[in-house]
Design an enzyme around this catalytic site. Structure first.
Site, mmCIF file in Angstrom:
data_model
loop_
_atom_site.group_PDB
_atom_site.id
_atom_site.type_symbol
_atom_site.label_atom_id
_atom_site.label_comp_id
_atom_site.label_asym_id
_atom_site.label_seq_id
_atom_site.Cartn_x
_atom_site.Cartn_y
_atom_site.Cartn_z
ATOM 1 N N THR A 32 -0.815 2.354 6.771
ATOM 2 C CA THR A 32 -0.715 1.100 6.025
ATOM 3 C C THR A 32 -0.709 -0.038 7.028
ATOM 4 O O THR A 32 -0.339 0.152 8.189
ATOM 5 C CB THR A 32 0.556 1.049 5.149
ATOM 6 O OG1 THR A 32 0.727 -0.287 4.663
ATOM 7 C CG2 THR A 32 1.809 1.452 5.906
ATOM 8 N N THR A 60 0.876 -1.184 0.000
ATOM 9 C CA THR A 60 0.000 0.000 0.000
ATOM 10 C C THR A 60 0.907 1.227 0.000
ATOM 11 O O THR A 60 1.986 1.205 0.595
ATOM 12 C CB THR A 60 -0.872 0.000 1.267
ATOM 13 O OG1 THR A 60 -1.900 -0.953 1.104
ATOM 14 C CG2 THR A 60 -1.494 1.359 1.532
HETATM 15 N N1 ASP Z 1 -4.213 -1.120 4.676
HETATM 16 C C1 ASP Z 1 -4.434 -1.921 3.500
HETATM 17 C C2 ASP Z 1 -5.758 -2.620 3.623
HETATM 18 O O1 ASP Z 1 -6.088 -3.125 4.681
HETATM 19 C C3 ASP Z 1 -3.389 -2.953 3.248
HETATM 20 C C4 ASP Z 1 -1.955 -2.546 3.436
HETATM 21 O O2 ASP Z 1 -1.643 -1.453 3.899
HETATM 22 O O3 ASP Z 1 -1.087 -3.384 3.118
HETATM 23 O O4 ASP Z 1 -6.458 -2.712 2.629
#
Ligand code: ASP
Length: 302
Positions: A216, A165
């Protein structure tokens, strides 16, 4: 005293080509910094940085997103404007290359804050963003992995948090703070699942008087504690680094293994980054124009 910080996703990043990952976040921070250096706005800077990472195959946003359980890319994004508490959010977007550009359209061109699914893609088309086949967002590696799982019965999703992300937070010369976050979500997520990324105050937040943040990690944990808003609230009394650390540690104290990461800038231009995961690639440019990057936080910001 403009400054910018970007992240490329909190997670294990096991077996990653760290040099390539760091080159990617550096390229993004540089793109954002060029905008700020030329006197551009924090909005233009975070969009420029985020688009670089969305277009980069190593990051879970735009091209390079993890596919969902049905083999489709569904993207979420959030743009937060610290001047007026306005935001633009999109979720479940499938037909455009840069979800963050659509979040900007929502913020700047509509009286609304949040669009989802087909309606969001239609809004993109109405505002001249190119409509592309969903498969164009899937890298050859992700395509092969999906078909391997499918051939093997397509039973369990990949374990562990997805990495990649992306997000950027900038302070410009006019003291405006803007935060951008964009994701393809977690690997093999059920169709329709949305994480923290587009949730205002969870995946991103900005207040010109205090600071801005981009999150993230495991979205279900992050959105339970409004992680980004919490960190900015702490900036009333603490510099960015201490505020961000406190927000992540508060989350970790209540939710075991939250798998969260956060970056931010406070209103004085001080930077912060912290994560509960093994790694979170970041790159940043300070007011002096120095570009740096790191695969994990090791006390860079105090
Ligand atoms: N926060 C993102 C989600 O839960 C995933 C990530 O940051 O890797 O969709």
């Amino acid at each position: 005293m403009p400054s910018i910080i970007v992240h490329g996703g909190a997670g294990q990043w096991a077996n990653a080509d760290e040099a390539a990952v760091l080159a990617g976040v550096e390229q993004a921070a540089r793109a954002g910094w060029e905008v700020l250096r030329a006197g551009g706005t924090a909005t233009d800077a975070v969009i420029a940085a985020t688009v670089v990472l969305e277009d980069h195959p190593l990051f879970d946003a735009g091209y390079g997103s993890f596919v969902n359980a049905e083999g489709e890319v569904e993207m979420d994004a959030l743009l937060c404007d610290g001047a007026n508490f306005n935001f633009g959010a999109v979720a479940g977007v499938r037909r455009i290359a840069n979800a963050i550009q659509l979040a900007r359209i929502v913020l700047e061109k509509t009286p609304h804050c949040f669009f989802v699914g087909d309606g969001a893609d239609a809004l993109a088309a109405a505002h001249g963003l190119e409509i592309i086949p969903n498969i164009n967002l899937v890298t050859p590696k992700e395509y092969a992995l999906f078909h391997e799982r499918w051939a093997a019965g397509h039973t369990a999703p990949r374990t562990g948090l997805g990495t990649g992300t992306v997000g950027a937070v900038a302070l410009d010369a006019q003291q405006r703070i803007v935060s951008a976050t964009s994701t393809g979500g977690t690997p093999d997520k059920p169709k329709g699942r949305v994480g923290d990324c587009p949730i205002y105050g969870s995946g991103g937040y900005a207040d010109d008087h205090l600071g801005g943040t981009s999150a993230t990690g495991q979205g279900e944990n992050i959105m339970r504690t409004f992680l980004c808003k919490n960190a900015v609230d702490h900036m009333q009394t603490a510099a960015a680094q201490a505020a961000i650390r406190q927000a992540v540690e508060t989350l970790a104290a209540r939710i075991p293994n939250p798998e969260a990461g956060l970056i931010g800038v406070d209103a004085q231009g001080r930077l912060g980054a912290y994560h509960s995961t093994a790694a979170m690639p970041i790159a940043w440019v300070t007011a002096e124009g120095t570009l740096s990057s790191a695969m994990r936080y090791t006390g860079q910001f105090g």
